[in-house]
Design a protein around this motif. Structure first.
Motif, PDB file in Angstrom:
ATOM      1  N   UNK A 104       0.952  -1.178   0.050  1.00  0.00           N
ATOM      2  CA  UNK A 104      -0.074  -0.160  -0.151  1.00  0.00           C
ATOM      3  C   UNK A 104       0.854   1.122   0.012  1.00  0.00           C
ATOM      4  N   UNK A 105       2.128   1.081   0.056  1.00  0.00           N
ATOM      5  CA  UNK A 105       3.201   2.211  -0.014  1.00  0.00           C
ATOM      6  C   UNK A 105       3.109   2.971  -1.260  1.00  0.00           C
ATOM      7  N   UNK A 106       3.251   4.267  -1.380  1.00  0.00           N
ATOM      8  CA  UNK A 106       3.157   4.760  -2.560  1.00  0.00           C
ATOM      9  C   UNK A 106       4.365   4.373  -3.436  1.00  0.00           C
ATOM     10  N   UNK A 107       5.410   4.155  -2.829  1.00  0.00           N
ATOM     11  CA  UNK A 107       6.766   3.825  -3.750  1.00  0.00           C
ATOM     12  C   UNK A 107       6.791   2.224  -4.027  1.00  0.00           C
ATOM     13  N   UNK A 108       5.821   1.383  -3.500  1.00  0.00           N
ATOM     14  CA  UNK A 108       5.710   0.264  -3.762  1.00  0.00           C
ATOM     15  C   UNK A 108       5.440  -0.061  -5.340  1.00  0.00           C
ATOM     16  N   UNK A 109       6.303  -1.076  -5.899  1.00  0.00           N
ATOM     17  CA  UNK A 109       6.230  -1.298  -7.192  1.00  0.00           C
ATOM     18  C   UNK A 109       4.710  -2.261  -7.390  1.00  0.00           C
ATOM     19  N   UNK A 110       3.960  -2.029  -8.407  1.00  0.00           N
ATOM     20  CA  UNK A 110       3.189  -3.124  -8.786  1.00  0.00           C
ATOM     21  C   UNK A 110       3.460  -4.376  -9.137  1.00  0.00           C
ATOM     22  N   UNK A 111       2.733  -5.308  -8.744  1.00  0.00           N
ATOM     23  CA  UNK A 111       3.163  -6.777  -8.954  1.00  0.00           C
ATOM     24  C   UNK A 111       1.978  -7.819  -9.539  1.00  0.00           C
ATOM     25  N   UNK A 112       2.148  -8.719  -9.676  1.00  0.00           N
ATOM     26  CA  UNK A 112       1.081  -9.555 -10.103  1.00  0.00           C
ATOM     27  C   UNK A 112      -0.372  -9.536  -9.474  1.00  0.00           C
ATOM     28  N   UNK A 113      -0.338  -9.440  -8.008  1.00  0.00           N
ATOM     29  CA  UNK A 113      -1.394  -9.298  -7.249  1.00  0.00           C
ATOM     30  C   UNK A 113      -2.131  -7.759  -7.303  1.00  0.00           C
ATOM     31  N   UNK A 114      -1.404  -6.856  -7.360  1.00  0.00           N
ATOM     32  CA  UNK A 114      -1.922  -5.509  -7.413  1.00  0.00           C
ATOM     33  C   UNK A 114      -2.451  -5.372  -8.893  1.00  0.00           C
ATOM     34  N   UNK A 115      -1.988  -5.956  -9.672  1.00  0.00           N
ATOM     35  CA  UNK A 115      -2.495  -6.006 -11.089  1.00  0.00           C
ATOM     36  C   UNK A 115      -3.866  -6.679 -11.136  1.00  0.00           C
ATOM     37  N   UNK A 116      -4.003  -7.828 -10.419  1.00  0.00           N
ATOM     38  CA  UNK A 116      -5.209  -8.680 -10.523  1.00  0.00           C
ATOM     39  C   UNK A 116      -6.392  -7.852  -9.557  1.00  0.00           C
ATOM     40  N   UNK A 117      -6.092  -7.186  -8.509  1.00  0.00           N
ATOM     41  CA  UNK A 117      -6.788  -6.249  -7.785  1.00  0.00           C
ATOM     42  C   UNK A 117      -7.401  -5.233  -8.794  1.00  0.00           C
ATOM     43  N   UNK A 118      -6.964  -4.794  -9.564  1.00  0.00           N
ATOM     44  CA  UNK A 118      -7.347  -3.699 -10.349  1.00  0.00           C
ATOM     45  C   UNK A 118      -8.782  -4.293 -11.186  1.00  0.00           C
ATOM     46  N   UNK A 119      -8.900  -5.605 -11.293  1.00  0.00           N
ATOM     47  CA  UNK A 119     -10.187  -6.112 -11.945  1.00  0.00           C
ATOM     48  C   UNK A 119     -11.550  -5.738 -10.838  1.00  0.00           C
ATOM     49  N   UNK A 120     -11.058  -5.390  -9.681  1.00  0.00           N
ATOM     50  CA  UNK A 120     -12.136  -5.157  -8.920  1.00  0.00           C
ATOM     51  C   UNK A 120     -12.432  -3.575  -8.857  1.00  0.00           C
ATOM     52  N   UNK A 121     -11.676  -2.885  -9.525  1.00  0.00           N
ATOM     53  CA  UNK A 121     -11.981  -1.474  -9.653  1.00  0.00           C
ATOM     54  C   UNK A 121     -11.738  -0.732  -8.328  1.00  0.00           C
ATOM     55  N   UNK A 122     -12.625   0.408  -7.946  1.00  0.00           N
ATOM     56  CA  UNK A 122     -12.512   1.382  -7.044  1.00  0.00           C
ATOM     57  C   UNK A 122     -13.631   1.511  -6.274  1.00  0.00           C
ATOM     58  N   UNK A 123     -13.584   0.873  -4.779  1.00  0.00           N
ATOM     59  CA  UNK A 123     -14.732   1.032  -4.008  1.00  0.00           C
ATOM     60  C   UNK A 123     -14.649   2.076  -3.010  1.00  0.00           C
ATOM     61  N   UNK A 124     -15.646   3.068  -3.152  1.00  0.00           N
ATOM     62  CA  UNK A 124     -15.893   4.140  -2.267  1.00  0.00           C
ATOM     63  C   UNK A 124     -16.741   3.733  -0.929  1.00  0.00           C
ATOM     64  N   UNK A 125     -16.211   4.119   0.224  1.00  0.00           N
ATOM     65  CA  UNK A 125     -16.695   4.097   1.481  1.00  0.00           C
ATOM     66  C   UNK A 125     -17.476   5.187   1.639  1.00  0.00           C
ATOM     67  N   UNK A 126     -18.792   5.081   2.346  1.00  0.00           N
ATOM     68  CA  UNK A 126     -19.462   6.170   2.891  1.00  0.00           C
ATOM     69  C   UNK A 126     -20.008   5.934   4.239  1.00  0.00           C
ATOM     70  N   UNK A 127     -19.739   6.720   5.299  1.00  0.00           N
ATOM     71  CA  UNK A 127     -20.258   6.681   6.499  1.00  0.00           C
ATOM     72  C   UNK A 127     -19.508   5.456   7.376  1.00  0.00           C
ATOM     73  N   UNK A 128     -18.299   5.183   6.944  1.00  0.00           N
ATOM     74  CA  UNK A 128     -17.884   3.877   7.484  1.00  0.00           C
ATOM     75  C   UNK A 128     -17.703   4.205   9.309  1.00  0.00           C
ATOM     76  N   UNK A 129     -17.989   3.287   9.814  1.00  0.00           N
ATOM     77  CA  UNK A 129     -17.923   3.143  11.459  1.00  0.00           C
ATOM     78  C   UNK A 129     -16.927   2.394  11.624  1.00  0.00           C
TER      79      UNK A 129
END
Length: 238
Positions: A104-129
């Motif tokens: 999750x660090x900004x300087x971290x390089x993308x790897x096979x798992x971060x590329x796969x995770x892109x399939x799930x797109x971007x989730x936005x949280x509202x009113x998280x507790x």
């Protein structure tokens, strides 16, 4: 989250495969400790045993698999299936290994798992507790969710079945999740109850061979602690 869950039979097959693979790994560790003067490197083959037996168990459910490689020599199985006419890809990982592989660090390089995770797109949280409950290295939260998904491949969803090994070295928790690229892992279903209904039994005697050891993943994942583990209060909208 009902639109993302598998059938009970598939869930049981996955859990049986994870447990059978772990038991096979423990048997192998015990055998090599007897055969060889040094056998510590076998601590890194647990994932291969688990992948193999999950593949054996889910074959009848229509899952296909292919051998893939991460880095120079790390091999793993990637499962391919279809849920309600949507194609998905699925992998099996320990929670600590997943934390290491989805930096999750900004300087971290993308790897096979971060590329796969892109399939799930971007989730936005509202009113998280925020909750005080701690789930291993994950932070538990309940949130109303909405999603904006962008397809980056032929797949609609990327699943990770995650498992956790407790202090006694027993697999104590298994869950079906949707990993995201920004340090969040959304729980689709807790599969832990299927451990009790599995025919695979792992005894205290089986666990002796690894008791007292540091999990291989712990040695490389400590700096990646702090993932946000999300249990949606409402269904995710497509």
């Amino acid at each position: 989250m009902d639109q993302y869950v598998f059938s009970k039979d598939v869930n049981q097959a996955i859990v049986d495969g994870v447990l059978q693979g772990y038991k096979s790994y423990l048997d192998e560790r015990r055998a090599k400790k007897t055969e060889l003067n040094v056998s510590g490197a076998y601590a890194w083959v647990k994932g291969n045993h688990i992948d193999h037996y999950v593949a054996e168990n889910v074959a009848d459910a229509g899952f296909e698999w292919k051998l893939d490689k991460a880095g120079y020599a790390w091999e793993f199985l990637k499962f391919d299936g279809q849920l309600k006419e949507e194609r998905f890809v699925l992998i099996i990982k320990s929670v600590k290994s997943l934390a290491k592989s989805l930096p999750i660090k900004k300087k971290s390089k993308e790897n096979y798992l971060s590329e796969l995770a892109a399939i799930n797109g971007t989730f936005k949280m509202k009113d998280s507790v925020e909750q005080t409950e701690q789930l291993s290295l994950f932070f538990a939260a309940k949130a109303d969710m909405e999603t904006v998904q962008t397809l980056v491949s032929d797949y609609r969803l990327f699943y990770a079945v995650i498992y956790e090994v407790d202090e006694a070295k027993m697999i104590s928790r298994i869950a079906l999740t949707l990993p995201l690229q920004k340090g969040q892992i959304i729980e689709v279903e807790d599969l832990t109850p299927y451990i009790a209904s599995s025919p695979i039994e792992i005894s205290a005697e089986d666990l002796k061979v690894v008791r007292g050891e540091t999990e291989a993943e712990e040695e490389i994942a400590s700096e990646f602690d702090g993932y946000e583990y999300i249990i949606p209060a409402k269904e995710i909208k497509n």
